[in-house]
Design a protein around this motif. Sequence first.
Motif, short mmCIF file in Angstrom:
data_model
loop_
_atom_site.label_atom_id
_atom_site.label_comp_id
_atom_site.label_asym_id
_atom_site.label_seq_id
_atom_site.Cartn_x
_atom_site.Cartn_y
_atom_site.Cartn_z
N ALA A 80 1.01 -1.09 -0.05
CA ALA A 80 0.07 -0.02 -0.07
C ALA A 80 0.86 1.41 -0.04
N ARG A 81 1.85 1.33 0.68
CA ARG A 81 2.98 2.45 0.95
C ARG A 81 3.52 2.45 -0.52
N ASN A 82 3.86 1.51 -1.16
CA ASN A 82 4.67 1.43 -2.60
C ASN A 82 3.52 2.09 -3.54
N LEU A 83 2.30 1.69 -3.39
CA LEU A 83 1.28 2.20 -4.26
C LEU A 83 1.17 3.72 -4.26
N GLN A 84 1.16 4.26 -2.99
CA GLN A 84 0.95 5.67 -2.82
C GLN A 84 2.00 6.50 -3.28
N ASP A 111 -7.23 2.80 -4.40
CA ASP A 111 -7.15 1.45 -3.09
C ASP A 111 -6.31 0.32 -3.76
N LEU A 112 -5.80 -0.37 -2.98
CA LEU A 112 -4.71 -1.19 -3.20
C LEU A 112 -5.15 -2.35 -3.93
N PHE A 113 -6.65 -2.74 -3.45
CA PHE A 113 -7.27 -4.01 -4.12
C PHE A 113 -8.19 -3.60 -5.38
N SER A 220 -1.44 -3.48 -10.87
CA SER A 220 -0.89 -4.90 -11.21
C SER A 220 0.64 -5.00 -10.75
N ARG A 221 1.35 -3.75 -10.68
CA ARG A 221 2.77 -4.05 -10.25
C ARG A 221 2.96 -4.47 -8.81
N GLN A 222 1.84 -4.20 -8.10
CA GLN A 222 1.80 -4.66 -6.56
C GLN A 222 1.53 -6.10 -6.41
N PHE A 223 0.76 -6.58 -7.44
CA PHE A 223 0.45 -7.84 -7.35
C PHE A 223 0.65 -8.79 -8.77
#
Length: 873
Positions: A80-84, A111-113, A220-223
């Motif tokens: 979540a921190r990486n996303l923000q 949002d993350l999801f 998509s980069r987070q998952f």
Amino acid sequence: MPEQQQAYSDPVSTPFSDSLFDQGPDTASPGDCALSLSVPADIGHRDELREDGGAGLTPAWQRFFECIGHDGLADLDRRARNLQRQIRDNGVTYNVYADAAAGLQRPWALDLFPMIVGADDWAHIETGVLQRTRLLNAMMADLYGPGELLRRALLPAALVQGHPGFLRGMQGIRPAGDHWLHIVAFDLAHGPDGQWWVVGQRTQAPSGLGYLLENRIAVSRQFPKAFAGLRVQRLAASYRALMDSVKRMAPQGEQARIALLTPGPYNETYFEHAYLARYLGIALVEGNDLTVRDERLYLKTLRGLEPVHALIKRLDDEWLDPLELRADSTLGVPGLLQVIRAGNLLLANAPGSAPLESSALLGFLPAISRHLLGQELALPSLATWWCGEEAALQQAMPQLGQSVIRPTYPRPGTQTVIGHGLSDQAIGEWSDRLLRQSEEHTVQAWLPLSQTPTWDGQRLLPRSAMLRVFALSDGPGNWRVLPGGLVRLAPRGQLVAAMQRGGSSADCWVMTRGEVDTTTLLPSQPSSLDIAQQKQPVTSRAAENLFWLGRYTERAENSVRLAQIALDHLGGEEPGSGPLLRWLSAVARENALVLPDVPEPAAAGRVFARSLIANLCPRPDDPLAGQSCSVGFNLRALKSAASQVRERLSQEHWNLIERTEAQFRQDCARLASGAEYAQAEAMSALLNASEMLAAITGSQTDRMVRDDGWRMLSVGRHIERLATLARALDLGLEHDVLHDAAGFEAVVALFDSTITFHAQYQQRRDMVALVDLLVMDRDNPRSLAWVVQTLRSRLARLSQSAVPQDAVLALGLPDPDTWVLTELSHWQRDAGGQRRWSALSGLLVDCEASAVELSDEITRLHFSHADRRKQSI
């Protein structure tokens, strides 16, 4: 302007228990652990995370958590921190019109999801959206053509001809391929029974195509494993189809020049305009970048006028053409509708689709579909009653408390009202209003939105979601549905999720059973040689803002330096000489450091100094604010010009500009006007501003590509320097300040040449030395000869890449090769016995006048294109 993005949710919430954390990874699968960390959906809402009955996760979410595993669940906070951080680093913003505290730009909320849509659900959505798109396109053709729908009373005339967005000037026009709508957006809600419902549609300038791209890349980069494991369909093929379709239908075919028309950086969704233009590989233009000549549209560039054959518009129809639509619009292009009527421009979407966006239309679409398509609608709309019909009004009145009241027409001050939040008294008032203004209102059934999981740092919380999907053109009469969409999330406990009221977004993953499309936007990667040979034109608007960025940077530096010199001499223990004070007064007034009615410093030095300090950067509520053009004004103007060419500046460069303006404003706010220490604080603020401006100058000199845009910035900067310094030196001659030691030093300091002068001439203070360094020396970047020489060089280079007339403009500048030091430093006495440097004064007047004339000619030639008088308007 772009429509307000909003969704509805139910305020009911479910409390959660600490026992949700009892299960550990050693005894449960990742899906079970995720289930234990989640809060069920609110009563009455469909839970996108759980299967019907709530016993377990849906197969899609079970697979998602299996892909990320236990480690992924434990790592959600970091992701979540990486996303923000990615959102901030990429500069993704959603502009806020009225948020003075937070500033113009607010980071995009993501949002993350993702929201996951299964293959069966998507097939149903795709079928319904394609059918509705064909229907709306056929309706446009009928409304501006034969008018059969009105004649057969399938659609009330009040909803069409009474709609402010119905454009009678489009009557009888046939767009290329009879293709009226190239981009259509539908807002969908997932009901408690699993049915997807259409809540609204957008046809003028639907927003979201850029944001959903950024959402897809970021999430998509987070998952990455889950993205691959769920076989999520990709998006590029739909954008590629849109561009190919526009090219095929544009007047010039495959050779068509396409641009994206934006209202500008103050629009709330400007980020996605710039992002989408870069992704599609087309120019981002504003209305004043374009002009109409002979019923054709042209892009104003430094090289002249270049034809534009297709526009993807991101502003609503009423702003497109001030000649035929809103006369007060500064966002559109005068004569644009004339170009469309002549068949010389493809505009996506065609103007006149505003009536299709009315919520009242939804109730009439089933019958219209049967008439135009011979089909029942595959995707139903929420029950909708237009109160302009008596029967519909009587049916809607008892349901106001469980419905949504919407404006039928987009009028100022109208808003959507949720019946759930109204008291009995308010419902009674609304009932009276509907009876009095029935045609102005539409009532729509209330639907509890499905709730999708979101991450709050500890748990998976359900939030109500609205899905916006897009149909994109795929050739004449054909469309394809983008396999994804923009999900808008309502905050917990709120009814409406508006992006300006705390709402956020999520990605939408559409699963496929077939092959995942690997199409890229470009047919093939261009070679390095191709890229090197492609020179993107610099638009006239960008060039003009770069020109003024240079001028305001130089003007800010000069005004800071002059304010420092004035305060230094006015605040000394000994008063300055008469000539020095007169020169300081004249130069300060000419550069707007003080207002015209301030007393002369020789008569009231402290009053003059206090006025200068107060005028540096007055507060917005200060009466001086509307009159001040001093340092603070110049810094704001510098920032404003820079914001218009933000994409050409490095992040560090832009940060410097923002910090300089903000810090100077804060420093000036702390000044205690009239107190003994105000002058010291003012000098400190000016010193800080001077140092920051030096850094900005360094960024402009060494960290910008030296293309024609940069050359225009340099030309603007040197025009400002030539006019300001020539005038200041001429005033020095007029007030005889150069024979005063302090006055001589003040003039040299204004030219920022003190160190150079004393290194070369030590303590000599004669006119020969001054003229040599400040006028003749071609190695001194502050001398007039160096400035003129640089201007000539920049104009010569522009004449090779832009227009040949620039070389002619250079000839209007004084020629330093003809300047003779002995002549310029020679003086004579006039009839009154005063010394006069006639040759030098004449040169200075010539320099100032030529700088002003050059600025006007550049504006005429490159910015306004006023030399091309043949127009079709």
